[in-house]
Enzyme design. Structure first.
Site, mmCIF file in Angstrom:
data_model
loop_
_atom_site.group_PDB
_atom_site.id
_atom_site.type_symbol
_atom_site.label_atom_id
_atom_site.label_comp_id
_atom_site.label_asym_id
_atom_site.label_seq_id
_atom_site.Cartn_x
_atom_site.Cartn_y
_atom_site.Cartn_z
ATOM 1 N N ILE A 121 0.849 -1.209 0.000
ATOM 2 C CA ILE A 121 0.000 0.000 0.000
ATOM 3 C C ILE A 121 0.878 1.250 0.000
ATOM 4 O O ILE A 121 1.722 1.418 0.878
ATOM 5 C CB ILE A 121 -0.913 0.034 1.247
ATOM 6 C CG1 ILE A 121 -1.707 -1.263 1.364
ATOM 7 C CG2 ILE A 121 -1.826 1.241 1.211
ATOM 8 C CD1 ILE A 121 -2.520 -1.373 2.647
ATOM 9 N N ASP A 131 4.838 -6.760 15.607
ATOM 10 C CA ASP A 131 4.949 -6.308 14.211
ATOM 11 C C ASP A 131 4.153 -5.003 13.998
ATOM 12 O O ASP A 131 4.721 -4.013 13.531
ATOM 13 C CB ASP A 131 4.483 -7.446 13.279
ATOM 14 C CG ASP A 131 4.298 -6.994 11.859
ATOM 15 O OD1 ASP A 131 5.279 -7.002 11.098
ATOM 16 O OD2 ASP A 131 3.163 -6.609 11.483
ATOM 17 N N LYS A 140 5.381 -0.856 13.137
ATOM 18 C CA LYS A 140 4.777 -0.025 12.080
ATOM 19 C C LYS A 140 4.145 1.234 12.680
ATOM 20 O O LYS A 140 4.218 2.322 12.090
ATOM 21 C CB LYS A 140 3.738 -0.848 11.316
ATOM 22 C CG LYS A 140 4.379 -2.000 10.535
ATOM 23 C CD LYS A 140 3.347 -3.002 10.093
ATOM 24 C CE LYS A 140 3.975 -4.141 9.298
ATOM 25 N NZ LYS A 140 3.063 -5.261 9.088
ATOM 26 N N GLY A 197 -0.835 -20.883 5.549
ATOM 27 C CA GLY A 197 0.497 -20.284 5.366
ATOM 28 C C GLY A 197 0.494 -18.775 5.576
ATOM 29 O O GLY A 197 1.381 -18.073 5.076
#
Ligand SMILES: NC(=O)c1ccc[n+]([C@@H]2O[C@H](COP(=O)([O-])OP(=O)(O)OC[C@H]3O[C@@H](n4cnc5c(N)ncnc54)[C@H](OP(=O)(O)O)[C@@H]3O)[C@@H](O)[C@H]2O)c1
Length: 429
Positions: A137, A202, A206, A188
């Site tokens: 993005i 994570d 950000k 996955g």
């Protein structure tokens, strides 16, 4: 036509997709940039691994990353290797050798980014990182460039696809966290160790990057308050839906009383909010500016091909800068804004209480809220007898006051358990 040379650190999920994209679109990229972009060297750990990369590029593989960052022919170093070390040292070496950098490494930028930006500034080279937040993005460039004249009030996003997939499954199929995580693993969508996603590390990295960009102040991962999604129950999701909300793991950076409040936690958001309809493993970031109003950036936040588009976009920008003799924007941390502690942050809250079913209970519960200046926006009783529960939503309150309220509620004889507490976002300003 001139040729610019790329050295790449890493050739995994993102790195191999970058090489395929550079090869597949080489003619168009060369026309758009005004130069051929050639890949000169690619560092990997294991040469014998099978890789889905254009045939001609296999001969450029090396297990010595120093070759990439010291090669005098290399103009741009693309770092898609990940991790902190030796990546940090290699990038500093590359910068020292006058290479321009394109990186996808949120972990490194959100912890030790200042060192890299300072080194790039001192050396007069570019450091681009579009792929570090929300993969495919376009978000960093809009924040750094298109919105450079705007005063941003708030950035709120779903920036982790794995957790959004799990919450979507829990919401749409009524399954438990463990069942939804199992499905994500089968498909996955998870890392080998899913902790960084599930526990919010994570998205916290950000959030730190987004907060630094939006408010021109330095925020690092360690500044970000963080909660993961492992404690979200199917019951929380059911009640959220009944109240007209969806549960999402949000990364939020906003101005509160002159400070920057940065946090990652699960939250209920109104079903009518644009972020509520972001399903599966998609990402989206909602930005509120004083004059531009509300913006939303939506798309695939991970995966090789989408992320490679951001990386190659950065490479073309750096290449154009090299050709024009110019340089892109550096870090712009000219403000020293305090990062607000979680105790001082404001939010609305959802509180679920297991209570005794008898007269006077509601009054004592309401009194506990009132005595800490927390006002109740809505309340309803669910079940009767031993199963009685109070489902409450507060108006915006300070975290410290909510915590004091919860402590008092736990001590009330009428409250058998504080079953759940979650923030509510996207409603009251
Ligand atoms: N995956 C995504 O969707 C995504 C999205 C946005 C950003 N990112 C970021 O992009 C970066 C790369 O992610 P990825 O998913 O592509 O990782 P990956 O599949 O694990 O690939 C890492 C690559 O780096 C190489 N490597 C690792 N350590 C090395 C060393 N010391 N020396 C030489 N080569 C080394 C590996 O070599 P071998 O192949 O020989 O093992 C591999 O090719 C990370 O910073 C990640 O956070 C990833």
């Amino acid at each position: 036509m001139k040729t610019l040379r790329i050295g790449q650190l890493g050739c995994g999920i993102v790195g191999s997709a970058v090489l395929r994209l550079l090869d597949h679109n080489s003619y168009d990229i060369a026309q758009r940039v005004g130069a051929n972009l050639d890949v000169a060297k690619i560092a990997v750990r294991t040469l014998s691994k099978e890789r889905d990369i254009p045939g001609g590029m296999t001969s450029h593989l090396t297990t010595d990353p120093h070759e990439v960052v010291t090669d005098p022919a290399v103009d741009i170093v693309v770092e898609v290797m990940g991790g902190i070390e030796p990546t940090r040292a290699l990038l500093l070496e590359a910068i020292d050798n006058g290479k321009h950098i394109v990186t996808a490494n949120k972990e490194l930028l959100a912890s030790l980014g200042a060192e890299l930006f300072d080194a790039a500034e001192a050396k007069g080279v570019d450091l681009y990182f579009e792929a570090a937040v929300a993969g495919g993005i376009p978000l960093i460039r809009p924040l750094r460039e298109s919105l450079a004249g705007e005063r941003i009030r708030k950035v709120m996003g779903i920036v982790n696809g794995t957790t959004n997939f799990i919450l979507t499954r829990m919401s749409e199929e009524g399954c438990s966290f463990a069942e939804a995580l199992g499905e994500a693993e089968r498909l996955g969508y998870t890392e080998l160790d899913p902790t960084a996603d599930i526990e919010g590390f994570d998205p916290a990295a950000k959030a730190a990057i987004l907060a630094s960009l939006a408010f021109n102040t330095r925020v690092v991962s360690g500044d970000v308050y963080r909660e993961g999604i492992a404690d979200i129950t199917a019951q929380d999701i059911t009640y959220a839906k009944r109240l007209g909300y969806e549960v999402k793991l949000l990364a939020i950076a906003e101005q509160q009383n002159g400070e920057v409040a940065v946090r990652v936690h699960p939250a209920m958001i109104p079903a009518s909010h644009p972020l509520a309809s972001v399903r599966e493993n998609f990402n989206a970031v909602f930005v509120e500016g004083e004059d531009v109003g509300e913006l939303m950036f939506y798309g695939r936040g991970a995966g090789g091909p989408p992320t490679s588009v951001s990386v190659v976009g950065d490479v073309t920008t750096v290449a154009r800068n090299i050709l024009s003799g110019g340089r892109g924007p550096g870090a712009s941390w000219y403000r020293k804004t305090e990062v607000r502690s979680i105790e001082a942050m404001f939010s609305q809250y959802y509180v679920l209480l297991n209570v005794a079913d008898r007269p006077g209970v509601l009054a004592s519960v309401a009194n506990a809220f009132g005595s800490h200046d927390v006002s109740i926006a809505s309340v309803w009783q669910e079940g009767i007898g031993d199963q009685a529960q109070l489902v409450m939503i507060t108006h915006r309150a300070r975290e410290k006051d909510i915590q004091a309220t919860l402590q008092e509620l736990r001590d009330l004889e009428a409250v058998t358990k504080v079953a759940s507490v979650m923030r509510v976002e996207g409603g009251e300003a």
